[in-house]
Enzyme design. Structure first.
Site, PDB file in Angstrom:
ATOM      1  N   ASP A   1      26.274   1.681  75.509  1.00 58.83           N
ATOM      2  CA  ASP A   1      26.760   2.778  75.019  1.00 58.83           C
ATOM      3  C   ASP A   1      27.455   3.086  75.799  1.00 58.83           C
ATOM      4  OD1 ASP A   1      26.599   4.938  73.157  1.00 58.83           O
ATOM      5  OD2 ASP A   1      24.643   4.591  72.873  1.00 58.83           O
TER       6      ASP A   1
ATOM      7  N   ASP B   1      32.122   0.499  75.414  1.00 57.92           N
ATOM      8  CA  ASP B   1      32.835   0.972  74.628  1.00 57.92           C
ATOM      9  C   ASP B   1      33.439  -0.660  73.265  1.00 57.92           C
ATOM     10  OD1 ASP B   1      34.382   1.861  72.285  1.00 57.92           O
ATOM     11  OD2 ASP B   1      36.032   1.810  73.660  1.00 57.92           O
TER      12      ASP B   1
ATOM     13  N   SER C   1      22.677  -1.592  56.291  1.00 57.45           N
ATOM     14  CA  SER C   1      22.135  -0.855  55.905  1.00 57.45           C
ATOM     15  C   SER C   1      22.194  -0.587  54.650  1.00 57.45           C
ATOM     16  CB  SER C   1      23.624   0.432  55.421  1.00 57.45           C
ATOM     17  OG  SER C   1      23.189   1.483  55.071  1.00 57.45           O
TER      18      SER C   1
ATOM     19  N   TYR D   1      32.192   1.849  54.664  1.00 55.09           N
ATOM     20  CA  TYR D   1      31.048   1.717  54.896  1.00 55.09           C
ATOM     21  C   TYR D   1      30.370   0.921  54.411  1.00 55.09           C
ATOM     22  CZ  TYR D   1      26.482   3.009  57.095  1.00 55.09           C
ATOM     23  OH  TYR D   1      25.508   2.531  57.793  1.00 55.09           O
TER      24      TYR D   1
ATOM     25  N   LYS E   1      29.184  -2.740  55.785  1.00 48.52           N
ATOM     26  CA  LYS E   1      27.833  -3.088  55.874  1.00 48.52           C
ATOM     27  C   LYS E   1      27.446  -4.348  55.847  1.00 48.52           C
ATOM     28  CE  LYS E   1      26.885  -0.623  59.104  1.00 48.52           C
ATOM     29  NZ  LYS E   1      26.044  -0.406  60.231  1.00 48.52           N
TER      30      LYS E   1
ATOM     31  N   PHE F   1      16.922   7.325  58.155  1.00 50.28           N
ATOM     32  CA  PHE F   1      15.910   7.347  59.491  1.00 50.28           C
ATOM     33  C   PHE F   1      16.791   8.438  59.995  1.00 50.28           C
ATOM     34  CE2 PHE F   1      13.247   3.998  60.365  1.00 50.28           C
ATOM     35  CZ  PHE F   1      13.723   3.552  59.024  1.00 50.28           C
TER      36      PHE F   1
ATOM     37  N   THR G   1      17.797   9.916  63.078  1.00 49.20           N
ATOM     38  CA  THR G   1      18.223   9.963  64.584  1.00 49.20           C
ATOM     39  C   THR G   1      19.748  10.899  64.930  1.00 49.20           C
ATOM     40  OG1 THR G   1      20.135   8.128  63.591  1.00 49.20           O
ATOM     41  CG2 THR G   1      18.893   6.911  64.125  1.00 49.20           C
TER      42      THR G   1
HETATM   43  N1  LIG Z   1      20.304   6.462  61.024  1.00 45.79           N
HETATM   44  C1  LIG Z   1      20.859   6.153  59.318  1.00 45.79           C
HETATM   45  O1  LIG Z   1      19.972   6.846  58.867  1.00 45.79           O
HETATM   46  C2  LIG Z   1      21.205   4.280  59.201  1.00 45.79           C
HETATM   47  C3  LIG Z   1      21.041   3.937  58.702  1.00 45.79           C
HETATM   48  C4  LIG Z   1      21.563   3.201  58.059  1.00 45.79           C
HETATM   49  C5  LIG Z   1      22.187   2.103  58.419  1.00 45.79           C
HETATM   50  N2  LIG Z   1      22.758   3.007  60.613  1.00 45.79           N
HETATM   51  C6  LIG Z   1      22.930   2.518  61.246  1.00 45.79           C
HETATM   52  O2  LIG Z   1      22.729   2.081  62.825  1.00 45.79           O
HETATM   53  C7  LIG Z   1      23.271   2.103  63.310  1.00 45.79           C
HETATM   54  C8  LIG Z   1      22.979   3.120  64.834  1.00 45.79           C
HETATM   55  O3  LIG Z   1      22.910   4.430  64.312  1.00 45.79           O
HETATM   56  P1  LIG Z   1      22.096   5.471  64.581  1.00 45.79           P
HETATM   57  O4  LIG Z   1      21.600   5.963  62.967  1.00 45.79           O
HETATM   58  O5  LIG Z   1      20.892   4.800  65.760  1.00 45.79           O
HETATM   59  O6  LIG Z   1      22.888   6.514  65.524  1.00 45.79           O
HETATM   60  P2  LIG Z   1      23.033   7.669  67.201  1.00 45.79           P
HETATM   61  O7  LIG Z   1      23.540   8.309  66.372  1.00 45.79           O
HETATM   62  O8  LIG Z   1      21.497   7.750  66.872  1.00 45.79           O
HETATM   63  O9  LIG Z   1      22.631   5.913  67.855  1.00 45.79           O
HETATM   64  C9  LIG Z   1      24.651   5.402  67.951  1.00 45.79           C
HETATM   65  C10 LIG Z   1      24.563   5.136  69.579  1.00 45.79           C
HETATM   66  O10 LIG Z   1      26.088   4.845  69.260  1.00 45.79           O
HETATM   67  C11 LIG Z   1      26.783   4.682  70.376  1.00 45.79           C
HETATM   68  N3  LIG Z   1      28.062   4.581  70.019  1.00 45.79           N
HETATM   69  C12 LIG Z   1      29.098   5.375  69.799  1.00 45.79           C
HETATM   70  N4  LIG Z   1      30.347   5.338  69.808  1.00 45.79           N
HETATM   71  C13 LIG Z   1      30.622   4.049  70.408  1.00 45.79           C
HETATM   72  C14 LIG Z   1      31.149   3.457  71.280  1.00 45.79           C
HETATM   73  N5  LIG Z   1      32.079   3.393  71.144  1.00 45.79           N
HETATM   74  N6  LIG Z   1      30.781   2.215  71.749  1.00 45.79           N
HETATM   75  C15 LIG Z   1      29.241   1.935  72.208  1.00 45.79           C
HETATM   76  N7  LIG Z   1      28.445   2.931  71.965  1.00 45.79           N
HETATM   77  C16 LIG Z   1      29.197   3.176  70.630  1.00 45.79           C
HETATM   78  C17 LIG Z   1      26.112   6.807  69.887  1.00 45.79           C
HETATM   79  O11 LIG Z   1      26.384   7.012  71.851  1.00 45.79           O
HETATM   80  C18 LIG Z   1      25.016   6.069  70.101  1.00 45.79           C
HETATM   81  O12 LIG Z   1      24.221   6.612  71.120  1.00 45.79           O
HETATM   82  C19 LIG Z   1      24.821   2.378  63.353  1.00 45.79           C
HETATM   83  O13 LIG Z   1      25.115   1.077  62.158  1.00 45.79           O
HETATM   84  C20 LIG Z   1      23.884   3.034  61.301  1.00 45.79           C
HETATM   85  O14 LIG Z   1      25.700   2.427  60.678  1.00 45.79           O
HETATM   86  C21 LIG Z   1      21.336   4.156  60.250  1.00 45.79           C
END
Ligand SMILES: NC(=O)c1ccc[n+]([C@@H]2O[C@H](COP(=O)([O-])OP(=O)(O)OC[C@H]3O[C@@H](n4cnc5c(N)ncnc54)[C@H](O)[C@@H]3O)[C@@H](O)[C@H]2O)c1
Length: 257
Positions: free
Chosen positions: A36, A59, A152, A165, A169, A198, A200
Site C-alpha cells: 500500500d 505503488d 465491482s 470505472y 471493472k 461497502f 471502507t
Molecule cells: N468500497 C466500495 O464500496 C467498493 C465497491 C466496489 C468495488 N470497490 C473496489 O475495492 C477496491 C478497494 O477499495 P476499498 O473500498 O477497500 O478502498 P479503501 O480506500 O479502503 O482502500 C484502498 C487502499 O488502496 C490504497 N492505495 C491508494 N493508492 C495506491 C497506490 N498508488 N498503490 C497502492 N495502494 C494504493 C489506499 O492507501 C487504501 O489503503 C477498489 O478497487 C475499489 O474500486 C470498492
C-alpha cells in the site's frame, strides 16, 4: 487450499477490503504482506496482526514496485494467494457523463487513468504473482496458488458518469476466466469479487453517517452498506475452496440498479 505455511500478498492491504482480508488470512496462519502507500495505517496493521505480517510501500502504478512486493512475500514463504484490492491516485481532468451539459466529452487522460489504476495494475499484480506461484511446490490436488481480483457491481451495471470505472471493472470480470484458463496448467486459480457498496476508507471524506444515509437504502436487504469483513469472509472462502475458479461472485446485499 491450505495457506498456513504460505504467504499472501494484498494490494491495498492497509485499506478497507485489504485490511479485513489480511486479518482473516493471517488467522489461517499465512504471512501477510500489506502492499500500500498508506505507511502509517499499513505499519500499524502489520504490528496488530503479528505472525510475520509485513507492510511494504508499494505503488500499484509502478511495475517494479509491484515486483518488489511480490519478492517480499516470496522471501517470507511460498506465495499462495494474491488479493488485488487497491485504490489509486485521483484522476486528472473532469469526469462525469461521457458528454456533459456543455457538450464536452470526458477526455482520454481521464479514461486511461481508470484503466491504469484498476485494470492494468490488476493484470500486473496477477501476472507477477502467478510467475512466483508457478515455482511453488504443489499442494493437494496439484494446487499452487490463487489470485483474487476486486471488480465491482459497476462492472455489470455502470451508473451514469461511470464509464471509465465501469469499463475497468468489466475488464476485471472478463479477466477472471481468462486468467483461470491460462494458469490452470500450473494449478493456479483466478477469481474476482464484485462488491456492492461497502463502508471502507474510500468513504472517509463523505463521513460514515452520510454514506450510510445515502447508500444504505439502495441495498435490497440488509438496508445498510456492506462491512469490509463481509468481503473478507468471501475472500477467505475463495482461498480455502479449490472448486471456486474462473468466475466473479457478487457480494452486494442484492443491490441492482
Ligand atoms: N468500497 C466500495 O464500496 C467498493 C465497491 C466496489 C468495488 N470497490 C473496489 O475495492 C477496491 C478497494 O477499495 P476499498 O473500498 O477497500 O478502498 P479503501 O480506500 O479502503 O482502500 C484502498 C487502499 O488502496 C490504497 N492505495 C491508494 N493508492 C495506491 C497506490 N498508488 N498503490 C497502492 N495502494 C494504493 C489506499 O492507501 C487504501 O489503503 C477498489 O478497487 C475499489 O474500486 C470498492
Amino acid at each position: 487450499m491450505d495457506i498456513s505455511n504460505g504467504s499472501v500478498l494484498i494490494t491495498g492491504g492497509a485499506g478497507g477490503f485489504g485490511g479485513a482480508t489480511a486479518r482473516r488470512l493471517a488467522k489461517l496462519g499465512a504471512k501477510v504482506v500489506l502492499a500500500d502507500v498508506a505507511d502509517d495505517r499499513g505499519n500499524a496493521l502489520a504490528s496488530e496482526i503479528g505472525n510475520g505480517a509485513t507492510y511494504v510501500r508499494t505503488d500499484i502504478m509502478d511495475e517494479a514496485s509491484i515486483a518488489q512486493a511480490v519478492e517480499t512475500a516470496v522471501a517470507l514463504a511460498p506465495l499462495r494467494a494474491a488479493i488485488v484490492a487497491h485504490g489509486g491516485p485521483p484522476p486528472p481532468g473532469k469526469g462525469g457523463r461521457t458528454i456533459d451539459r456543455e457538450g464536452n466529452r470526458v477526455g482520454m487522460a481521464h479514461f486511461n487513468h481508470f484503466l491504469s489504476v484498476f485494470l492494468s495494475s490488476a493484470y500486473c499484480v496477477s501476472s507477477i504473482a502467478a510467475e512466483a506461484m508457478a515455482k511453488n511446490e504443489p499442494l493437494a490436488s496439484n494446487q499452487r496458488g490463487v489470485i483474487i481480483n476486486t471488480a465491482s457491481i459497476a462492472g455489470f451495471e455502470g451508473q451514469p458518469g461511470q464509464v471509465p470505472y465501469g469499463a475497468a471493472k468489466g475488464g476485471i470480470i472478463a479477466m477472471a476466466l481468462n486468467l483461470a484458463r491460462d494458469l490452470a496448467p500450473m494449478g493456479i486459480r483466478s477469481m474476482a469479487i464484485a462488491p456492492g457498496t461497502f463502508l471502507t476508507f474510500a468513504y472517509d471524506r463523505m463521513g460514515t453517517e452520510k454514506a450510510q444515509e445515502t447508500f444504505g437504502p439502495l441495498v435490497l436487504n440488509p438496508k445498510r452498506m456492506g462491512d469490509p469483513d463481509e468481503y473478507a469472509m468471501l475472500a477467505q472462502q475463495v482461498v480455502e475452496n479449490d472448486f471456486l475458479n474462473g468466475t466473479t461472485i457478487r457480494v452486494d446485499g442484492g443491490q441492482r440498479f
